[in-house]
Design an enzyme around this catalytic site. Structure first.
Site, PDB file in Angstrom:
ATOM      1  N   HIS A   6       9.228  -1.211   4.667  1.00  0.00           N
ATOM      2  CA  HIS A   6       9.167  -1.635   3.262  1.00  0.00           C
ATOM      3  C   HIS A   6       8.661  -0.494   2.395  1.00  0.00           C
ATOM      4  O   HIS A   6       8.143   0.504   2.896  1.00  0.00           O
ATOM      5  CB  HIS A   6       8.244  -2.852   3.094  1.00  0.00           C
ATOM      6  CG  HIS A   6       6.819  -2.592   3.461  1.00  0.00           C
ATOM      7  ND1 HIS A   6       6.369  -2.440   4.765  1.00  0.00           N
ATOM      8  CD2 HIS A   6       5.703  -2.427   2.692  1.00  0.00           C
ATOM      9  CE1 HIS A   6       5.071  -2.200   4.781  1.00  0.00           C
ATOM     10  NE2 HIS A   6       4.641  -2.176   3.531  1.00  0.00           N
ATOM     11  N   ASP A  52       6.092  -0.180  -1.004  1.00  0.00           N
ATOM     12  CA  ASP A  52       5.085  -1.100  -1.544  1.00  0.00           C
ATOM     13  C   ASP A  52       5.471  -1.676  -2.905  1.00  0.00           C
ATOM     14  O   ASP A  52       5.871  -0.945  -3.815  1.00  0.00           O
ATOM     15  CB  ASP A  52       3.727  -0.390  -1.632  1.00  0.00           C
ATOM     16  CG  ASP A  52       3.068  -0.321  -0.249  1.00  0.00           C
ATOM     17  OD1 ASP A  52       3.408  -1.157   0.620  1.00  0.00           O
ATOM     18  OD2 ASP A  52       2.233   0.576  -0.030  1.00  0.00           O
ATOM     19  N   HIS A  75       7.953   2.602   4.810  1.00  0.00           N
ATOM     20  CA  HIS A  75       6.947   2.763   5.847  1.00  0.00           C
ATOM     21  C   HIS A  75       6.759   1.445   6.593  1.00  0.00           C
ATOM     22  O   HIS A  75       7.162   0.382   6.108  1.00  0.00           O
ATOM     23  CB  HIS A  75       5.607   3.237   5.262  1.00  0.00           C
ATOM     24  CG  HIS A  75       4.965   2.242   4.343  1.00  0.00           C
ATOM     25  ND1 HIS A  75       5.312   2.116   3.025  1.00  0.00           N
ATOM     26  CD2 HIS A  75       3.998   1.310   4.552  1.00  0.00           C
ATOM     27  CE1 HIS A  75       4.591   1.164   2.453  1.00  0.00           C
ATOM     28  NE2 HIS A  75       3.789   0.645   3.372  1.00  0.00           N
ATOM     29  N   ARG A 117      -7.239   0.471   1.993  1.00  0.00           N
ATOM     30  CA  ARG A 117      -6.035   0.845   1.227  1.00  0.00           C
ATOM     31  C   ARG A 117      -6.285   0.762  -0.273  1.00  0.00           C
ATOM     32  O   ARG A 117      -6.854  -0.201  -0.769  1.00  0.00           O
ATOM     33  CB  ARG A 117      -4.876  -0.077   1.599  1.00  0.00           C
ATOM     34  CG  ARG A 117      -3.609   0.211   0.802  1.00  0.00           C
ATOM     35  CD  ARG A 117      -2.400  -0.485   1.360  1.00  0.00           C
ATOM     36  NE  ARG A 117      -2.585  -1.914   1.469  1.00  0.00           N
ATOM     37  CZ  ARG A 117      -1.756  -2.736   2.114  1.00  0.00           C
ATOM     38  NH1 ARG A 117      -0.701  -2.254   2.726  1.00  0.00           N
ATOM     39  NH2 ARG A 117      -1.977  -4.020   2.133  1.00  0.00           N
TER      40      ARG A 117
HETATM   41  C1  SIN Z   1       0.914  -0.849   4.899  1.00  0.00           C
HETATM   42  O1  SIN Z   1       2.040  -1.269   5.080  1.00  0.00           O
HETATM   43  O2  SIN Z   1       0.481  -0.626   3.767  1.00  0.00           O
HETATM   44  C2  SIN Z   1      -0.021  -0.611   6.067  1.00  0.00           C
HETATM   45  C3  SIN Z   1       0.590   0.212   7.124  1.00  0.00           C
HETATM   46  C4  SIN Z   1      -0.298   0.307   8.342  1.00  0.00           C
HETATM   47  O3  SIN Z   1      -1.124  -0.591   8.589  1.00  0.00           O
HETATM   48  O4  SIN Z   1      -0.138   1.260   9.091  1.00  0.00           O
END
Ligand code: SIN
Length: 293
Positions: free
Chosen positions: A118, A120, A267, A284
């Site tokens: 995806h 973000d 990602h 995050r």
């Molecule tokens: C995410 O998709 O923002 C997190 C990715 C992860 O946990 O590696």
């Protein structure tokens, strides 16, 4: 590590290494992100971000407050989606984890969508620009994050496919994404706050001018063509775009802080670790972007 030394006037001597993979990634060592970035290091970081799309800062140990301050040097911070996010000051720095309410590792993930390709918040009219993930606790092995380079993927498409998709728009929907990932559906009020939006299937990177595929798990359907045809096209494009030659796999080291460009990457987290046994905890923050064109 050999690399370009970026500054010499402190105990820390930031240095930028070689590209980590053909698809992108670069590491910066010797930086102290707990203090305001010197202008030359900020400029070098942004240049590396444009060129390599994934910038890895090694050996950091930032509190949530420090991560928030670091992120604010790159733009406006976006709030986490959903009514279950932690309220209060650090709701803007949220925790990505496999840990349950009692602090134990679990396979019952609340953010299962992270394990699907995806970009973000593509279900927002103004999606995310930059995401920053800072490792706080890692399993001894695995728990990687993968990034797929959507500019390389677009470039590698056959000409007739480029023509076929030119001008198409894709509807991105949080509800569709959650359904596909097997997550519980959003509530009515959450859906009213985040109705589906459409974006060009080929977006132009506002800084580099590169054309990139703007797809992934939040992409629900293609506007104006029959649903089955659109689904097949989206699934073919995703398969093409996530081939190994377009992917950088980040193997986390303790203290890594990784920032990536959502405008040209997909990602996903990899479930390649003993999820029921080891905790994986990352913090995050997300910088908001601009309307895709
Ligand atoms: C995410 O998709 O923002 C997190 C990715 C992860 O946990 O590696």
């Amino acid at each position: 590590m050999t690399g370009t030394v970026l500054a010499t006037a402190s105990v820390h001597t930031p240095s930028i290494g070689a590209r980590l993979s053909p698809a992108g990634g670069v590491a910066i060592t010797g930086a102290d992100l707990s203090r305001p970035l010197p202008a030359d290091l900020r400029d070098a970081t942004l240049a590396a971000f444009r060129e390599h799309h994934v910038v890895v800062f090694r050996d950091q140990d930032l509190s949530k407050e420090e991560q928030l301050a670091f992120t604010l040097q790159f733009g406006e911070i976006e709030e986490h989606v959903g009514r279950h996010s932690a309220a209060g000051r650090y709701g803007l720095v949220h925790t990505v984890t496999n840990v349950d309410e009692d602090g134990r590792p679990t396979t019952k993930l609340s953010a299962v969508g992270n394990y699907h390709w995806h970009t973000d918040k593509s279900y927002h009219a103004v999606p995310s620009l930059m995401t920053l993930l800072h490792a706080k606790e890692l399993p001894p092995e695995g728990g990687d994050t993968q990034f797929a380079n959507m500019a390389m993927a677009y470039e590698a498409l056959p000409e007739d496919m480029k023509q076929q998709i030119a001008g198409l728009r894709v509807v991105h929907s949080w509800a569709a994404s959650r359904r596909r990932a097997g997550a519980p559906p959003p509530s009515d009020i959450e859906m009213r706050e985040r109705p589906p939006v459409d974006h060009p299937i080929v977006r132009t990177h506002p800084e580099t001018g590169a054309k990139t595929l703007y797809i992934g798990n939040h992409a629900s359907h293609i506007s104006g063509i029959p649903e089955t045809e659109g689904d097949a096209l989206l699934s073919d494009l995703l398969e093409h775009a996530t081939q190994p030659q377009f992917v950088y796999t980040h193997h986390w080291c303790g203290g890594d802080l990784v920032m990536w460009d959502n405008r040209c990457l997909l990602h996903r987290a990899l479930a390649n670790y003993e999820m029921a046994k080891y905790r994986r905890i990352l913090h995050r923050t997300v910088v908001t972007g601009t309307v895709p064109f």
